[in-house]
Motif scaffolding. Structure first.
Motif, PDB file in Angstrom:
ATOM      1  N   SER A 149      54.522  42.519  45.715  1.00 35.29           N
ATOM      2  CA  SER A 149      54.895  41.220  45.671  1.00 35.29           C
ATOM      3  C   SER A 149      54.264  40.694  44.361  1.00 35.29           C
ATOM      4  CB  SER A 149      54.408  40.220  46.764  1.00 35.29           C
ATOM      5  OG  SER A 149      52.808  40.456  46.591  1.00 35.29           O
ATOM      6  N   GLY A 150      53.487  41.364  43.427  1.00 36.47           N
ATOM      7  CA  GLY A 150      52.922  40.551  42.265  1.00 36.47           C
ATOM      8  C   GLY A 150      52.087  39.535  42.589  1.00 36.47           C
ATOM      9  N   GLU A 151      51.669  39.275  43.770  1.00 34.12           N
ATOM     10  CA  GLU A 151      50.750  38.168  44.088  1.00 34.12           C
ATOM     11  C   GLU A 151      49.432  38.376  43.418  1.00 34.12           C
ATOM     12  OE1 GLU A 151      50.761  37.127  48.177  1.00 34.12           O
ATOM     13  OE2 GLU A 151      52.928  36.693  48.095  1.00 34.12           O
ATOM     14  N   PRO A 152      48.927  37.440  42.652  1.00 29.73           N
ATOM     15  CA  PRO A 152      47.469  37.645  41.980  1.00 29.73           C
ATOM     16  C   PRO A 152      46.336  37.892  42.608  1.00 29.73           C
ATOM     17  CG  PRO A 152      48.148  34.975  41.921  1.00 29.73           C
ATOM     18  CD  PRO A 152      49.236  36.069  42.476  1.00 29.73           C
ATOM     19  N   ASN A 153      46.315  37.685  43.924  1.00 22.63           N
ATOM     20  CA  ASN A 153      45.051  37.922  44.705  1.00 22.63           C
ATOM     21  C   ASN A 153      45.289  39.175  45.548  1.00 22.63           C
ATOM     22  OD1 ASN A 153      47.085  36.992  46.307  1.00 22.63           O
ATOM     23  ND2 ASN A 153      45.856  35.727  47.627  1.00 22.63           N
ATOM     24  N   THR A 155      45.330  43.526  45.820  1.00 16.82           N
ATOM     25  CA  THR A 155      45.089  44.687  44.988  1.00 16.82           C
ATOM     26  C   THR A 155      46.373  45.412  44.974  1.00 16.82           C
ATOM     27  OG1 THR A 155      44.514  45.423  47.288  1.00 16.82           O
ATOM     28  CG2 THR A 155      42.945  44.660  45.915  1.00 16.82           C
ATOM     29  N   GLY A 156      46.211  46.523  44.058  1.00 15.88           N
ATOM     30  CA  GLY A 156      47.212  47.348  43.706  1.00 15.88           C
ATOM     31  C   GLY A 156      47.718  47.278  42.234  1.00 15.88           C
ATOM     32  N   ILE A 157      48.540  48.397  42.077  1.00 18.82           N
ATOM     33  CA  ILE A 157      49.068  48.440  40.808  1.00 18.82           C
ATOM     34  C   ILE A 157      50.381  47.656  40.604  1.00 18.82           C
ATOM     35  CG2 ILE A 157      50.137  49.991  39.297  1.00 18.82           C
ATOM     36  CD1 ILE A 157      47.601  51.883  39.934  1.00 18.82           C
ATOM     37  N   LEU A 158      50.463  47.067  39.782  1.00 13.73           N
ATOM     38  CA  LEU A 158      51.954  46.247  39.413  1.00 13.73           C
ATOM     39  C   LEU A 158      52.738  47.030  39.188  1.00 13.73           C
ATOM     40  CD1 LEU A 158      50.597  43.270  37.211  1.00 13.73           C
ATOM     41  CD2 LEU A 158      51.464  42.989  39.738  1.00 13.73           C
ATOM     42  N   SER A 159      54.199  46.859  39.807  1.00 12.88           N
ATOM     43  CA  SER A 159      55.179  47.598  39.631  1.00 12.88           C
ATOM     44  C   SER A 159      55.507  48.071  38.134  1.00 12.88           C
ATOM     45  CB  SER A 159      56.328  47.061  40.285  1.00 12.88           C
ATOM     46  OG  SER A 159      56.241  46.565  41.621  1.00 12.88           O
ATOM     47  N   GLN A 160      55.510  47.188  37.426  1.00 13.39           N
ATOM     48  CA  GLN A 160      55.853  47.705  35.947  1.00 13.39           C
ATOM     49  C   GLN A 160      54.725  48.213  35.102  1.00 13.39           C
ATOM     50  OE1 GLN A 160      55.172  44.560  36.893  1.00 13.39           O
ATOM     51  NE2 GLN A 160      54.238  43.231  35.633  1.00 13.39           N
ATOM     52  N   ASP A 161      53.555  48.810  35.978  1.00 12.03           N
ATOM     53  CA  ASP A 161      52.558  49.427  35.598  1.00 12.03           C
ATOM     54  C   ASP A 161      52.692  50.754  35.956  1.00 12.03           C
ATOM     55  OD1 ASP A 161      51.591  47.353  34.051  1.00 12.03           O
ATOM     56  OD2 ASP A 161      50.233  46.880  35.268  1.00 12.03           O
ATOM     57  N   LEU A 162      53.247  51.039  37.018  1.00  9.07           N
ATOM     58  CA  LEU A 162      53.490  52.307  37.863  1.00  9.07           C
ATOM     59  C   LEU A 162      53.668  53.547  37.088  1.00  9.07           C
ATOM     60  CD1 LEU A 162      52.662  53.439  40.722  1.00  9.07           C
ATOM     61  CD2 LEU A 162      55.122  53.267  41.469  1.00  9.07           C
ATOM     62  N   ALA A 184      53.736  43.378  52.396  1.00  8.21           N
ATOM     63  CA  ALA A 184      54.600  42.091  51.959  1.00  8.21           C
ATOM     64  C   ALA A 184      53.630  41.075  51.558  1.00  8.21           C
ATOM     65  CB  ALA A 184      55.355  41.693  53.265  1.00  8.21           C
ATOM     66  N   GLY A 185      53.919  40.646  50.749  1.00 12.17           N
ATOM     67  CA  GLY A 185      53.385  39.387  50.070  1.00 12.17           C
ATOM     68  C   GLY A 185      53.294  38.156  51.122  1.00 12.17           C
ATOM     69  N   LEU A 186      52.312  37.233  50.887  1.00  8.30           N
ATOM     70  CA  LEU A 186      52.134  36.162  51.890  1.00  8.30           C
ATOM     71  C   LEU A 186      53.134  35.332  51.469  1.00  8.30           C
ATOM     72  CD1 LEU A 186      48.214  35.721  51.884  1.00  8.30           C
ATOM     73  CD2 LEU A 186      49.677  36.846  53.685  1.00  8.30           C
ATOM     74  N   GLN A 187      53.503  35.400  50.261  1.00 10.49           N
ATOM     75  CA  GLN A 187      54.471  33.949  49.889  1.00 10.49           C
ATOM     76  C   GLN A 187      56.190  34.581  50.138  1.00 10.49           C
ATOM     77  OE1 GLN A 187      53.220  31.383  49.341  1.00 10.49           O
ATOM     78  NE2 GLN A 187      51.051  32.267  49.226  1.00 10.49           N
ATOM     79  N   THR A 189      58.976  35.129  51.924  1.00  6.36           N
ATOM     80  CA  THR A 189      59.782  34.667  53.020  1.00  6.36           C
ATOM     81  C   THR A 189      60.258  35.598  54.108  1.00  6.36           C
ATOM     82  OG1 THR A 189      60.715  33.574  51.156  1.00  6.36           O
ATOM     83  CG2 THR A 189      61.126  32.540  53.483  1.00  6.36           C
ATOM     84  N   ASN A 190      60.769  36.790  53.627  1.00  4.82           N
ATOM     85  CA  ASN A 190      61.453  37.876  54.411  1.00  4.82           C
ATOM     86  C   ASN A 190      60.611  39.127  53.902  1.00  4.82           C
ATOM     87  OD1 ASN A 190      62.455  39.682  55.914  1.00  4.82           O
ATOM     88  ND2 ASN A 190      64.606  39.056  55.683  1.00  4.82           N
ATOM     89  N   PRO A 191      59.775  39.497  54.859  1.00 12.50           N
ATOM     90  CA  PRO A 191      58.922  40.996  54.152  1.00 12.50           C
ATOM     91  C   PRO A 191      59.809  42.024  53.888  1.00 12.50           C
ATOM     92  CG  PRO A 191      58.919  40.449  56.626  1.00 12.50           C
ATOM     93  CD  PRO A 191      59.531  39.279  56.194  1.00 12.50           C
ATOM     94  N   ARG A 192      60.982  42.009  54.514  1.00 15.51           N
ATOM     95  CA  ARG A 192      62.135  43.136  54.068  1.00 15.51           C
ATOM     96  C   ARG A 192      62.384  43.276  52.487  1.00 15.51           C
ATOM     97  NH1 ARG A 192      65.503  45.066  57.950  1.00 15.51           N
ATOM     98  NH2 ARG A 192      65.492  44.139  60.110  1.00 15.51           N
ATOM     99  N   THR A 193      62.217  41.933  51.935  1.00 16.57           N
ATOM    100  CA  THR A 193      62.332  42.021  50.455  1.00 16.57           C
ATOM    101  C   THR A 193      61.463  43.024  49.767  1.00 16.57           C
ATOM    102  OG1 THR A 193      62.792  39.734  50.962  1.00 16.57           O
ATOM    103  CG2 THR A 193      62.762  40.408  48.629  1.00 16.57           C
ATOM    104  N   ASP A 194      60.261  42.780  50.078  1.00 13.63           N
ATOM    105  CA  ASP A 194      58.999  43.480  49.607  1.00 13.63           C
ATOM    106  C   ASP A 194      58.974  44.782  49.706  1.00 13.63           C
ATOM    107  OD1 ASP A 194      58.226  41.318  47.878  1.00 13.63           O
ATOM    108  OD2 ASP A 194      56.644  40.933  49.353  1.00 13.63           O
TER     109      ASP A 194
END
Ligand SMILES: *Cc1c(COP(=O)(O)O)cnc(C)c1O
Length: 249
Positions: A149-153, A155-162, A184-187, A189-194
């Motif tokens: 999701s790229g949410e700043p809080n 953990t995990g590697i950002l997609s672009q760094d993978l 899925a990110g907290l923000q 709306t639909n977890p399927r997207t993530d």
């Protein structure tokens, strides 16, 4: 997502309630698998026992859950000590998963008896795991945790760094990367997207790295969204709170 680890579970859990919840979860996993044209055997349910004590974790194992996961090293070690004494002589040997942030000074003891490190979240951690695995004479199966999701809080590697991270991991012969883990990110709306993003990312990495890695595993889906995750291609769901709901709640 219940984060308060003490209050959500009052003393009314029982061996019966855990067995009942386990059977309900396995049934829902089977239905979601069929709905997406897959066999239930393609989806592993990892019971996350971080909310409960060793006794309750043992009930879950007794009910049939042989993959257990913890998010804190200390809790993992405690449960391993308590449960392995019982389960080692049993055919249904427990496969332990680690799903939380792992500090490098806890790596040695954590990987010593682990089936899957689901939360490999930095190259520095991987280098430590490599050294510790070497000293133990073992190799470690791992998933790379992606902050999809790229949410700043998170953990995990950002997609672009993978891709760069996988390049580095390719040089660590004691680590076998088996796939990706994410939530899925907290923000979102639909977890399927993530979930769809994570699956797409995995598919891209398969194309990019070919047979350098076997990236078959996609660990995604928790108590609140595992059915959506399975429909989006999850091979491993991590279920905690739902398994430990008292009957009638
Ligand atoms: C706690 C936890 C889970 C389980 O969450 P529930 O919502 O209780 O099922 C799954 N994955 C990770 C990484 C966790 O920390």
């Amino acid at each position: 997502m219940p984060i308060d680890e003490s209050k959500s579970l009052v003393g009314s859990l029982s061996v019966e309630s855990v067995a009942l919840q386990w059977s309900s979860v396995t049934q829902r996993v089977a239905e979601a698998s069929k709905k997406s044209g897959r066999s239930p055997s393609e989806v592993t349910i990892v019971g996350i026992t971080k909310y409960v004590d060793s006794q309750t974790a043992m009930w879950l194992w007794g009910a049939g859950c042989t993959d257990l996961g913890e998010s804190r090293p200390q809790s993992l070690w405690e449960k391993q000590a308590a449960l392995d004494a019982v389960s080692l002589s049993d055919e249904r040997k427990i496969r332990w998963h680690f799903i939380g942030h792992l500090q490098r000074n806890k790596s040695l003891k954590t990987i010593a008896n682990l089936s899957l490190l689901q939360s490999l979240d930095s190259v520095r951690l991987a280098q430590q795991v490599q050294r510790d695995a070497e000293s133990l004479g073992i190799s470690v199966d791992a998933l790379v945790e992606v902050n999809v999701s790229g949410e700043p809080n998170k953990t995990g590697i950002l997609s672009q760094d993978l891709p760069a991270v996988l390049d580095d991991l390719a040089g660590l012969d004691r680590i076998q990367v088996r796939g990706l883990m994410g939530m899925a990110g907290l923000q979102t709306t639909n977890p399927r997207t993530d979930f769809a993003k994570l699956r797409k990312l995995r598919d891209d990495m398969v194309i990019r790295f070919g047979d350098q890695f076997q990236l078959g595993q996609l660990s995604m889906g928790m108590s609140g969204d595992f059915e959506e995750a399975i429909e989006e291609g999850s091979t491993m769901v991590r279920i905690g709170s739902l398994l430990f709901e008292p009957i009638g709640s």
